[in-house]
Write a protein that holds these residues in place. Structure first.
Motif, mmCIF file in Angstrom:
data_model
loop_
_atom_site.group_PDB
_atom_site.id
_atom_site.type_symbol
_atom_site.label_atom_id
_atom_site.label_comp_id
_atom_site.label_asym_id
_atom_site.label_seq_id
_atom_site.Cartn_x
_atom_site.Cartn_y
_atom_site.Cartn_z
ATOM 1 N N MET A 1 0.834 -1.175 0.000
ATOM 2 C CA MET A 1 0.000 0.000 0.000
ATOM 3 C C MET A 1 0.888 1.251 0.000
ATOM 4 O O MET A 1 1.896 1.298 0.685
ATOM 5 C CB MET A 1 -0.917 -0.008 1.221
ATOM 6 C CG MET A 1 -1.863 1.128 1.285
ATOM 7 S SD MET A 1 -3.051 0.820 2.610
ATOM 8 C CE MET A 1 -4.361 1.826 2.085
ATOM 9 N N GLN A 2 0.478 2.258 -0.754
ATOM 10 C CA GLN A 2 1.247 3.485 -0.908
ATOM 11 C C GLN A 2 1.001 4.431 0.269
ATOM 12 O O GLN A 2 -0.135 4.595 0.721
ATOM 13 C CB GLN A 2 0.823 4.141 -2.218
ATOM 14 C CG GLN A 2 1.732 5.234 -2.703
ATOM 15 C CD GLN A 2 1.278 5.779 -4.048
ATOM 16 O OE1 GLN A 2 0.159 6.226 -4.171
ATOM 17 N NE2 GLN A 2 2.146 5.705 -5.035
ATOM 18 N N SER A 3 2.070 5.050 0.775
ATOM 19 C CA SER A 3 1.907 6.002 1.872
ATOM 20 C C SER A 3 1.208 7.262 1.368
ATOM 21 O O SER A 3 1.178 7.549 0.167
ATOM 22 C CB SER A 3 3.274 6.384 2.452
ATOM 23 O OG SER A 3 3.980 7.202 1.539
ATOM 24 N N ARG A 4 0.654 8.032 2.288
ATOM 25 C CA ARG A 4 -0.031 9.281 1.918
ATOM 26 C C ARG A 4 0.938 10.260 1.273
ATOM 27 O O ARG A 4 0.587 10.945 0.317
ATOM 28 C CB ARG A 4 -0.677 9.912 3.148
ATOM 29 C CG ARG A 4 -1.869 9.140 3.630
ATOM 30 C CD ARG A 4 -2.450 9.768 4.870
ATOM 31 N NE ARG A 4 -3.437 8.869 5.449
ATOM 32 C CZ ARG A 4 -4.619 9.242 5.859
ATOM 33 N NH1 ARG A 4 -4.967 10.500 5.794
ATOM 34 N NH2 ARG A 4 -5.457 8.372 6.363
ATOM 35 N N LEU A 5 2.153 10.320 1.796
ATOM 36 C CA LEU A 5 3.151 11.239 1.253
ATOM 37 C C LEU A 5 3.523 10.854 -0.174
ATOM 38 O O LEU A 5 3.624 11.713 -1.060
ATOM 39 C CB LEU A 5 4.390 11.260 2.149
ATOM 40 C CG LEU A 5 5.471 12.271 1.765
ATOM 41 C CD1 LEU A 5 4.903 13.693 1.778
ATOM 42 C CD2 LEU A 5 6.641 12.163 2.715
ATOM 43 N N LEU A 6 3.699 9.559 -0.411
ATOM 44 C CA LEU A 6 4.019 9.102 -1.757
ATOM 45 C C LEU A 6 2.838 9.308 -2.697
ATOM 46 O O LEU A 6 3.019 9.683 -3.860
ATOM 47 C CB LEU A 6 4.435 7.625 -1.734
ATOM 48 C CG LEU A 6 5.088 7.093 -3.007
ATOM 49 C CD1 LEU A 6 6.288 7.933 -3.402
ATOM 50 C CD2 LEU A 6 5.497 5.648 -2.813
ATOM 51 N N SER A 7 1.628 9.123 -2.207
ATOM 52 C CA SER A 7 0.437 9.391 -3.019
ATOM 53 C C SER A 7 0.370 10.863 -3.398
ATOM 54 O O SER A 7 0.050 11.213 -4.538
ATOM 55 C CB SER A 7 -0.836 9.018 -2.261
ATOM 56 O OG SER A 7 -0.926 7.623 -2.093
ATOM 57 N N LEU A 8 0.677 11.736 -2.460
ATOM 58 C CA LEU A 8 0.687 13.170 -2.735
ATOM 59 C C LEU A 8 1.757 13.511 -3.760
ATOM 60 O O LEU A 8 1.504 14.269 -4.710
ATOM 61 C CB LEU A 8 0.914 13.964 -1.439
ATOM 62 C CG LEU A 8 1.032 15.474 -1.598
ATOM 63 C CD1 LEU A 8 -0.256 16.056 -2.165
ATOM 64 C CD2 LEU A 8 1.385 16.113 -0.262
ATOM 65 N N ALA A 9 2.944 12.952 -3.600
ATOM 66 C CA ALA A 9 4.029 13.202 -4.547
ATOM 67 C C ALA A 9 3.648 12.728 -5.947
ATOM 68 O O ALA A 9 3.917 13.414 -6.947
ATOM 69 C CB ALA A 9 5.308 12.503 -4.077
ATOM 70 N N GLU A 10 3.001 11.582 -6.043
ATOM 71 C CA GLU A 10 2.556 11.061 -7.333
ATOM 72 C C GLU A 10 1.523 11.988 -7.964
ATOM 73 O O GLU A 10 1.595 12.299 -9.154
ATOM 74 C CB GLU A 10 1.964 9.665 -7.169
ATOM 75 C CG GLU A 10 1.455 9.081 -8.473
ATOM 76 C CD GLU A 10 0.750 7.747 -8.294
ATOM 77 O OE1 GLU A 10 0.001 7.372 -9.205
ATOM 78 O OE2 GLU A 10 0.950 7.079 -7.270
ATOM 79 N N ALA A 11 0.575 12.444 -7.173
ATOM 80 C CA ALA A 11 -0.471 13.331 -7.683
ATOM 81 C C ALA A 11 0.115 14.652 -8.174
ATOM 82 O O ALA A 11 -0.247 15.149 -9.246
ATOM 83 C CB ALA A 11 -1.522 13.578 -6.609
ATOM 84 N N VAL A 12 1.031 15.219 -7.412
ATOM 85 C CA VAL A 12 1.671 16.483 -7.807
ATOM 86 C C VAL A 12 2.480 16.294 -9.083
ATOM 87 O O VAL A 12 2.413 17.119 -10.002
ATOM 88 C CB VAL A 12 2.549 17.036 -6.656
ATOM 89 C CG1 VAL A 12 3.426 18.183 -7.139
ATOM 90 C CG2 VAL A 12 1.677 17.475 -5.494
ATOM 91 N N ALA A 13 3.229 15.205 -9.163
ATOM 92 C CA ALA A 13 4.012 14.926 -10.373
ATOM 93 C C ALA A 13 3.100 14.738 -11.582
ATOM 94 O O ALA A 13 3.365 15.271 -12.668
ATOM 95 C CB ALA A 13 4.883 13.685 -10.167
#
Length: 72
Positions: A1-13
């Motif tokens: 499962m992806q962490s919230r921080l990594l999910s945010l980084a993915e969304a921003v990218a």
């Protein structure tokens, strides 16, 4: 499962790269179609379509979260 921080980084990218690709595409395509716009108009158009894309993506994600796993 992806962490919230990594999910945010993915969304921003994803949004940043999508905005740049859209901007470059319209700056290349518009002159071919006979449309000449100043840079501020290209940025405005790119921003509007980016916001529409964000809303669309969010709504689809929520729809799939609700109905995509047999819940509901």
């Amino acid at each position: 499962m992806q962490s919230r921080l990594l999910s945010l980084a993915e969304a921003v990218a994803n949004v940043t790269i999508g905005f740049i690709v859209a901007l470059l595409t319209q700056m290349t395509l518009f002159p071919v179609l006979g449309l000449r716009l100043p840079m501020d108009r290209h940025l405005l158009i790119g921003t509007v379509f980016t916001l529409v894309s964000l809303v669309r993506g969010y709504m689809l994600r929520r729809l799939f979260a609700r109905y995509g796993h047999g819940g509901g």
